[in-house]
Design an enzyme around this catalytic site. Structure first.
Site, PDB file in Angstrom:
ATOM      1  N   LYS A  83       0.843  -1.191   0.000  1.00 45.28           N
ATOM      2  CA  LYS A  83       0.000   0.000   0.000  1.00 45.28           C
ATOM      3  C   LYS A  83       0.880   1.243   0.000  1.00 45.28           C
ATOM      4  O   LYS A  83       1.817   1.350   0.799  1.00 45.28           O
ATOM      5  CB  LYS A  83      -0.917  -0.014   1.219  1.00 45.28           C
ATOM      6  CG  LYS A  83      -1.892   1.157   1.275  1.00 45.28           C
ATOM      7  CD  LYS A  83      -2.792   1.054   2.501  1.00 45.28           C
ATOM      8  CE  LYS A  83      -3.798   2.194   2.569  1.00 45.28           C
ATOM      9  NZ  LYS A  83      -4.682   2.091   3.748  1.00 45.28           N
ATOM     10  N   SER A 159      -9.337   2.517   2.534  1.00 41.83           N
ATOM     11  CA  SER A 159      -8.341   3.167   1.701  1.00 41.83           C
ATOM     12  C   SER A 159      -7.323   2.208   1.070  1.00 41.83           C
ATOM     13  O   SER A 159      -6.495   2.639   0.273  1.00 41.83           O
ATOM     14  CB  SER A 159      -7.592   4.218   2.537  1.00 41.83           C
ATOM     15  OG  SER A 159      -6.858   3.605   3.587  1.00 41.83           O
ATOM     16  N   SER A 183     -10.200   0.534   6.578  1.00 41.37           N
ATOM     17  CA  SER A 183      -9.443   0.614   5.325  1.00 41.37           C
ATOM     18  C   SER A 183      -8.895  -0.705   4.832  1.00 41.37           C
ATOM     19  O   SER A 183      -8.556  -0.841   3.653  1.00 41.37           O
ATOM     20  CB  SER A 183      -8.290   1.617   5.473  1.00 41.37           C
ATOM     21  OG  SER A 183      -8.791   2.917   5.609  1.00 41.37           O
TER      22      SER A 183
END
Length: 476
Positions: A83, A159, A183
């Site tokens: 990420k 996210s 997320s």
């Protein structure tokens, strides 16, 4: 079926075993995934940066190590996606999902990435995220929106949307994520993969210059995978205390052993609404049916009430200060450490992030103190359930299908049954529960007692054995 398709559909556990046995080379595994990225990512947009040459070099070195008889780690040769938020890798572009850092290159490697690479994993790229992880959909001014591979008209969620999409599309075997309000779990639900938010403090975060954030509204890194066993393998590498993280905890964990535990002794509590959320009928139908799988596996299931005593509006009023002030903290640290004030760059910062900062600046310490009372009541209500049951299950999201460019705004708090557990710090996973009649994936949350992450994995694996979800990303 092509070799590229075959290798990218293997679980990470199986791929690692085949590489160790020299049935497949690390180079073949990396090339297959790079080819898959070439084929799918124009449509999905999971990656911000693809580390093609670096991955090829690492794969060649991994193959040489095997030929030389070197002892190798459990992830040797397995492609992993990081990420693009907290998972720094020195020398690799790291944008935080912000156009203001579009050309930023990491100067150091985060401890979790060091552990992954020490275990033999090969970083194949950095995945898309909204700026600084501020919302539950993935879209930004750097790369644009990320789509769910199951339905590319829909957003991958956020996210950690790029990581979830990369997994679901077969572009990475494993991926990292982080979770400040759902997320890890929201995109796992939107893309039909498995996301695990560990107990707060279990996976270290050596982020700098602020090592003491993340607790008012707890933020933690965690694994994302296509199977529970793969997530357990990844967690076994990521977890463990680190001296650079003042909030990490010295807890021994055996995630892989948990995966094989029988479900017959499990006592499951089921709450459709966590005492406050309004859940759409199509989600309810899928989750009600999914919960039956635990009984089929031999577990006991009871419907329960999570009795915290608050209406949804009251919970929303309490979560806004904890989350928005955390984003103000992020902005303040950026200004102090990087000399970048997000508020002075409205053309490069999304309206949703600017609005969040404005809202957060309106709260003071008194407002935060009041939220602690609500947060404690929610914690106590969850604890009351877990005193009598091993696992609490609930939907991940109350509705399905956010459009690719859609931003739910404040309604996101009503939609995600995830953020209460960022208040409480409990370990919680999102597993694919099934599909609605419209073909949209639904997520099922599994919540365990703090530091009992193994039981969450055990219940998840029992559910997966009864309702395997592998077909979501292997058919067609």
């Amino acid at each position: 079926m092509s070799s590229e398709t075959t290798l990218t559909r293997l679980s990470a556990t199986e791929l690692a075993a085949r590489i160790r046995n020299e049935d497949v080379t690390a180079t073949e595994a990396v090339e297959a995934h790079l080819e898959r990225i070439e084929d799918r990512d124009d449509e999905v947009n999971a990656f911000v940066t693809v580390c093609a040459e670096e991955a090829r070099e690492a794969a060649a070195e991994a193959d040489r190590a095997l030929k030389n008889g070197t002892d190798v780690g459990p992830l040797h040769g397995v492609p992993v996606a990081l990420k693009d938020l907290g998972d720094l890798k020195a020398g690799v572009r790291h944008t935080f999902g912000s156009a203001l850092f579009a050309d930023h290159v990491a100067e150091r490697t985060a401890v979790t990435v060091e552990r992954l690479e020490a275990a033999g994993a090969i970083v194949i790229g950095k995945t898309n995220t909204p700026a600084f992880g501020h919302k539950g959909t993935t879209d930004n001014e750097v790369a644009g929106p990320t789509a769910s591979p199951i339905d590319t008209d829909l957003n991958a969620g956020g996210s950690s949307g790029g990581s979830a999409a990369a997994l679901a599309a077969g572009m990475a075997s494993l991926a990292t994520g982080s979770d400040a309000g759902g997320s890890l779990r929201i995109p796992a639900a939107a893309c039909g993969v498995y996301g695990f938010k560990p107990t707060f403090g279990l996976v270290p975060d050596d982020g700098r210059p602020n090592a003491f954030g993340r607790s008012t509204h707890t933020v933690t890194k965690g694994p994302m995978a296509r199977t529970v066993e793969d997530a357990a393998l990844l967690l076994s590498v990521m977890a463990g205390p680190d001296a650079a993280d003042p909030r990490s905890v010295p807890i021994d964990l055996e995630p892989l052993e948990a995966v094989d535990r029988p479900a017959s002794d499990l006592e499951i509590a089921y709450s459709l609404d966590l005492g406050a959320f309004s859940v759409d009928d199509e989600v309810r139908a899928v989750v009600d049916d999914a919960v039956d799988a635990f009984e089929a596996a031999g577990a006991t299931v009871d419907e329960v009430t999570v009795d915290h005593g608050y209406e949804m509006a009251e919970l929303r009023e309490a979560v806004m200060p904890t989350f928005t002030t955390a984003m103000v903290e992020t902005a303040t640290v950026l200004k102090e450490s990087q000399g970048v004030d997000l508020r002075e760059h409205p053309d490069d910062v999304s309206d949703s992030l600017l609005a969040m900062l404005e809202a957060g600046e309106a709260y003071d310490s008194t407002d935060l103190a009041k939220t602690a009372i609500v947060r404690t009541d929610v914690f106590d209500a969850v604890q009351d359930v877990l005193e009598s049951y091993d696992v609490l299950v609930a939907p991940t999201l109350s509705s399905v299908g956010v459009g690719l460019h859609e931003d739910p705004g404040v309604e996101a708090w009503d939609r995600a049954l995830t953020w209460p557990f960022n208040w409480t710090g409990h370990p919680v996973a999102s597993a694919p529960a099934g599909l609605t009649d419209r073909g949209h994936p639904v997520g099922l949350q599994l919540v365990g007692s703090r530091f009992d992450d193994e039981t969450v994995l055990a219940a998840s694996a029992a559910f997966e054995r009864q309702r395997p979800w592998h077909r979501l990303y292997t058919e067609g």
